[in-house]
Design a protein around this motif. Structure first.
Motif, PDB file in Angstrom:
ATOM      1  N   TYR A 130       0.834  -1.204   0.000  1.00 54.65           N
ATOM      2  CA  TYR A 130       0.000   0.000   0.000  1.00 54.65           C
ATOM      3  C   TYR A 130       0.870   1.256   0.000  1.00 54.65           C
ATOM      4  O   TYR A 130       0.646   2.191  -0.779  1.00 54.65           O
ATOM      5  CB  TYR A 130      -0.915  -0.011   1.221  1.00 54.65           C
ATOM      6  N   ASN A 131       1.879   1.274   0.868  1.00 55.90           N
ATOM      7  CA  ASN A 131       2.741   2.455   0.978  1.00 55.90           C
ATOM      8  C   ASN A 131       3.555   2.671  -0.290  1.00 55.90           C
ATOM      9  O   ASN A 131       3.772   3.814  -0.707  1.00 55.90           O
ATOM     10  CB  ASN A 131       3.675   2.316   2.178  1.00 55.90           C
ATOM     11  N   ALA A 132       4.004   1.586  -0.911  1.00 61.13           N
ATOM     12  CA  ALA A 132       4.781   1.720  -2.142  1.00 61.13           C
ATOM     13  C   ALA A 132       3.937   2.335  -3.249  1.00 61.13           C
ATOM     14  O   ALA A 132       4.382   3.240  -3.965  1.00 61.13           O
ATOM     15  CB  ALA A 132       5.303   0.352  -2.572  1.00 61.13           C
ATOM     16  N   VAL A 181       4.429   5.922  -5.111  1.00 58.95           N
ATOM     17  CA  VAL A 181       4.464   6.083  -6.573  1.00 58.95           C
ATOM     18  C   VAL A 181       3.441   7.130  -7.006  1.00 58.95           C
ATOM     19  O   VAL A 181       3.743   8.019  -7.826  1.00 58.95           O
ATOM     20  CB  VAL A 181       4.193   4.742  -7.270  1.00 58.95           C
ATOM     21  N   ALA A 182       2.255   7.059  -6.451  1.00 60.74           N
ATOM     22  CA  ALA A 182       1.201   8.006  -6.812  1.00 60.74           C
ATOM     23  C   ALA A 182       1.607   9.439  -6.496  1.00 60.74           C
ATOM     24  O   ALA A 182       1.269  10.379  -7.234  1.00 60.74           O
ATOM     25  CB  ALA A 182      -0.094   7.649  -6.086  1.00 60.74           C
ATOM     26  N   SER A 183       2.358   9.625  -5.397  1.00 60.54           N
ATOM     27  CA  SER A 183       2.748  10.980  -4.999  1.00 60.54           C
ATOM     28  C   SER A 183       3.733  11.609  -5.975  1.00 60.54           C
ATOM     29  O   SER A 183       3.871  12.841  -6.024  1.00 60.54           O
ATOM     30  CB  SER A 183       3.360  10.954  -3.597  1.00 60.54           C
ATOM     31  N   PHE A 184       4.427  10.776  -6.769  1.00 57.44           N
ATOM     32  CA  PHE A 184       5.398  11.302  -7.724  1.00 57.44           C
ATOM     33  C   PHE A 184       4.814  11.483  -9.118  1.00 57.44           C
ATOM     34  O   PHE A 184       5.480  12.037  -9.989  1.00 57.44           O
ATOM     35  CB  PHE A 184       6.612  10.360  -7.819  1.00 57.44           C
ATOM     36  N   VAL A 185       3.607  10.986  -9.350  1.00 58.00           N
ATOM     37  CA  VAL A 185       3.045  10.989 -10.695  1.00 58.00           C
ATOM     38  C   VAL A 185       2.972  12.408 -11.257  1.00 58.00           C
ATOM     39  O   VAL A 185       3.322  12.653 -12.425  1.00 58.00           O
ATOM     40  CB  VAL A 185       1.660  10.319 -10.703  1.00 58.00           C
ATOM     41  N   ARG A 235      10.473   9.870 -12.146  1.00 60.06           N
ATOM     42  CA  ARG A 235      10.732   9.131 -10.915  1.00 60.06           C
ATOM     43  C   ARG A 235       9.612   8.121 -10.640  1.00 60.06           C
ATOM     44  O   ARG A 235       9.865   6.989 -10.225  1.00 60.06           O
ATOM     45  CB  ARG A 235      10.845  10.121  -9.755  1.00 60.06           C
ATOM     46  N   ALA A 236       8.381   8.506 -10.897  1.00 63.72           N
ATOM     47  CA  ALA A 236       7.240   7.602 -10.700  1.00 63.72           C
ATOM     48  C   ALA A 236       7.366   6.394 -11.614  1.00 63.72           C
ATOM     49  O   ALA A 236       7.102   5.252 -11.200  1.00 63.72           O
ATOM     50  CB  ALA A 236       5.936   8.347 -10.974  1.00 63.72           C
ATOM     51  N   ARG A 237       7.799   6.621 -12.854  1.00 66.44           N
ATOM     52  CA  ARG A 237       7.957   5.529 -13.808  1.00 66.44           C
ATOM     53  C   ARG A 237       9.036   4.561 -13.315  1.00 66.44           C
ATOM     54  O   ARG A 237       8.870   3.340 -13.378  1.00 66.44           O
ATOM     55  CB  ARG A 237       8.319   6.080 -15.183  1.00 66.44           C
ATOM     56  N   GLU A 238      10.140   5.070 -12.810  1.00 64.91           N
ATOM     57  CA  GLU A 238      11.219   4.232 -12.285  1.00 64.91           C
ATOM     58  C   GLU A 238      10.728   3.385 -11.109  1.00 64.91           C
ATOM     59  O   GLU A 238      11.043   2.192 -11.006  1.00 64.91           O
ATOM     60  CB  GLU A 238      12.391   5.104 -11.846  1.00 64.91           C
ATOM     61  N   LEU A 239       9.953   4.008 -10.234  1.00 59.59           N
ATOM     62  CA  LEU A 239       9.461   3.287  -9.059  1.00 59.59           C
ATOM     63  C   LEU A 239       8.456   2.207  -9.442  1.00 59.59           C
ATOM     64  O   LEU A 239       8.420   1.134  -8.825  1.00 59.59           O
ATOM     65  CB  LEU A 239       8.836   4.263  -8.070  1.00 59.59           C
ATOM     66  N   VAL A 240       7.642   2.480 -10.461  1.00 60.67           N
ATOM     67  CA  VAL A 240       6.701   1.458 -10.930  1.00 60.67           C
ATOM     68  C   VAL A 240       7.466   0.245 -11.448  1.00 60.67           C
ATOM     69  O   VAL A 240       7.111  -0.913 -11.169  1.00 60.67           O
ATOM     70  CB  VAL A 240       5.786   2.035 -12.031  1.00 60.67           C
ATOM     71  N   LEU A 241       8.542   0.481 -12.209  1.00 61.35           N
ATOM     72  CA  LEU A 241       9.349  -0.622 -12.718  1.00 61.35           C
ATOM     73  C   LEU A 241      10.025  -1.390 -11.584  1.00 61.35           C
ATOM     74  O   LEU A 241      10.096  -2.630 -11.612  1.00 61.35           O
ATOM     75  CB  LEU A 241      10.399  -0.091 -13.701  1.00 61.35           C
TER      76      LEU A 241
END
Length: 384
Positions: free
Chosen positions: A197-199, A203-207, A213-219
Motif C-alpha cells: 500500500y505504501n509503495a 508512486v502516486a505521490s510522484f506521478v 521518478r514515478a515511472r522508475e518506481l513502478v518498474l
C-alpha cells in the motif's frame, strides 16, 4: 679375479635376481580379491538402482531401476508393478509371466506376503514391497529358470526391503519439498500489505511532481513483485536475493527519504552462495518496520561476509528492539506478528543446512535488533 671377488659377484647377482622376482610377484599380485570385487559391484548396482527410485515410483523410474534390480537378484527377468498391481516395467524376456502378473501381484498386495508361481520351465517370485508408513508401495516379480531356493528368496526379501527404503526416502524428499513450497507461499502471504500500500501511495505521490521518478518506481515495484512471487525453485543465489532487497529498499527510500540510512557491506566472493528463496526479505522488512517506521528515522546495516566454508549474513537496525524473553520462548513469530517471517526463515535454514545454521537474534528493548545467519558455501543437494 680372486676367489673372494668371484664369490662377491655371485652374491650380488643372486640378490639382484631375487629382487627382480620379488618385484615381479608384487607387480602381478591382484589389487583386490574376488570377494571385494563382488561387494563393490553389488554396492555400485544398488546405488544405480537407488537413483531412479529416489525420484518416486512411476513408469519411467521403474524402467530405469529394473535392469539394476535384475542384476542384484541375478534373475532371468524382473517385473515391477505399482501398489495396485499394474505393471510399470519389465526387464528381460517375460512375456508369458507379465500377462497374468497383475492378478498375482494383487494377491501379494492383499495378503502382504510373497507369492510363488511355478511353471513348467520357469518360476516367478512375486514379492510385495512394504514400508512402515504406506504399506505396500510396489510389487517385484523375479523370474527365474531354476527352482527358487532359500538363497534366492532371501535375496528377493532384501532387495524388496532396499527398494522400500528408497521409495520411503523419495516420499520424505517429496514431503519436504511440499513443505518448503508451502512455507514459501506462507512467506509470500506475509509480505507486508502495508508495504505494498505504501509503495503504491509513494508512486502516486510522484506521478504529478516527478513523472520520470514515478515511472522508475513502478518498474522497481514490478520487478520486486515478479521476483517475490516467482514459481521457480526453493533456493536462489545471494546475488539475486540482494538485488531484490535493493528494489525493496529503493521503494522504501522513496517513501522515507533521508530518514532511512542503509549501509551494505557485501563481500564479492559470497555472491554466488545458495540461500533459501526469500530468506533475507523478512529480515530487511522487519528492520525497516521496527527500525525506521516506528521512530521516523533509522539506520540499517546489511552485511554478507566470507567466513571460511560459510557466508556470514546479518541485518541490523537501531530501532525499538524487542524483549529477549520472546526469543527464549522459542517463538520468533510471537507478539502480534513482531518479526513476522523470522520463524519461517529459521525453519527453512535448519531444514536445508542442519540445526547449526538457524537464525541468531540479538536484541533488547530500545537497543535495536541484529539478525544473523550462516550459510555453507556448498551443501550437496542444495542448488539454485
Amino acid at each position: 679375479m680372486t676367489a673372494t671377488t668371484a664369490v662377491v659377484l655371485v652374491a650380488i647377482v643372486a640378490a639382484v635376481v631375487a629382487a627382480v622376482v620379488v618385484i615381479t610377484r608384487r607387480g602381478t599380485r591382484p589389487l583386490t580379491t574376488t570377494t571385494e570385487r563382488a561387494v563393490h559391484a553389488a554396492l555400485s548396482t544398488a546405488s544405480s538402482a537407488a537413483r531412479p527410485l529416489r525420484r518416486g515410483l512411476d513408469a519411467d523410474s521403474a524402467a530405469d531401476a529394473a535392469p539394476h534390480l535384475r542384476t542384484l537378484t541375478g534373475a532371468h527377468a524382473v517385473i515391477v508393478a505399482g501398489p495396485d498391481g499394474t505393471v510399470l516395467a519389465v526387464n528381460g524376456p517375460a512375456d508369458e509371466e507379465t500377462a497374468d502378473f497383475p492378478a498375482t501381484a494383487r494377491r501379494a498386495i492383499d495378503t502382504e506376503r510373497r507369492v510363488l508361481v511355478r511353471r513348467a520351465t520357469r518360476s516367478v517370485v512375486v514379492q510385495p514391497v512394504l514400508t512402515e508408513s504406506a504399506g505396500v508401495v510396489c510389487v517385484l516379480g523375479v523370474v527365474t529358470a531354476a527352482e527358487p531356493g532359500p538363497g534366492l528368496l532371501g535375496v528377493c526379501t532384501e532387495v524388496a526391503r532396499y527398494v522400500g527404503e528408497q521409495l520411503e526416502l523419495a516420499e520424505l524428499d517429496a514431503g519436504r519439498a511440499r513443505l518448503d513450497r508451502a512455507e514459501v507461499r506462507a512467506l509470500r502471504a506475509q509480505i507486508s500489505p502495508h508495504f505494498i500500500y505504501n509503495a503504491l501511495t509513494t508512486v502516486a505521490s510522484f506521478v504529478r511532481t516527478d513523472p520520470d521518478r514515478a515511472r522508475e518506481l513502478v518498474l522497481e515495484f514490478a520487478d520486486f513483485t515478479r521476483y517475490s512471487f516467482r514459481s521457480a525453485g526453493e533456493y536462489t543465489v545471494l546475488a539475486d536475493e540482494l538485488r531484490n532487497i535493493d528494489r525493496y529498499l529503493t521503494l522504501e527510500r522513496a517513501r522515507f527519504g533521508d530518514s532511512l540510512d542503509v549501509t551494505l557491506q557485501i563481500a564479492p566472493e559470497v555472491l554466488g552462495v545458495v540461500v533459501p528463496f526469500l530468506a533475507l526479505q523478512p529480515l530487511v522488512e522487519n528492520a525497516v518496520r521496527h527500525g525506521v517506521a516506528g521512530r521516523g528515522r533509522g539506520r540499517i546495516t546489511i552485511v554478507a561476509a566470507d567466513a571460511g566454508t560459510d557466508a556470514a549474513i546479518s541485518v541490523e537496525d537501531d530501532g525499538v528492539g524487542m524483549d529477549p524473553e520472546l526469543l527464549r520462548s522459542g517463538d520468533l513469530g510471537a507478539a502480534d506478528g513482531v518479526h513476522v517471517g523470522l520463524s519461517n526463515v529459521d525453519d527453512r535454514l535448519r531444514a536445508a543446512f542442519g540445526n547449526d545454521y538457524g537464525l541468531v537474534v540479538e536484541t533488547a528493548p530500545d537497543a535495536g535488533t541484529k539478525v544473523s545467519m550462516r550459510v555453507p558455501k556448498f551443501r550437496p543437494g542444495v542448488r539454485a
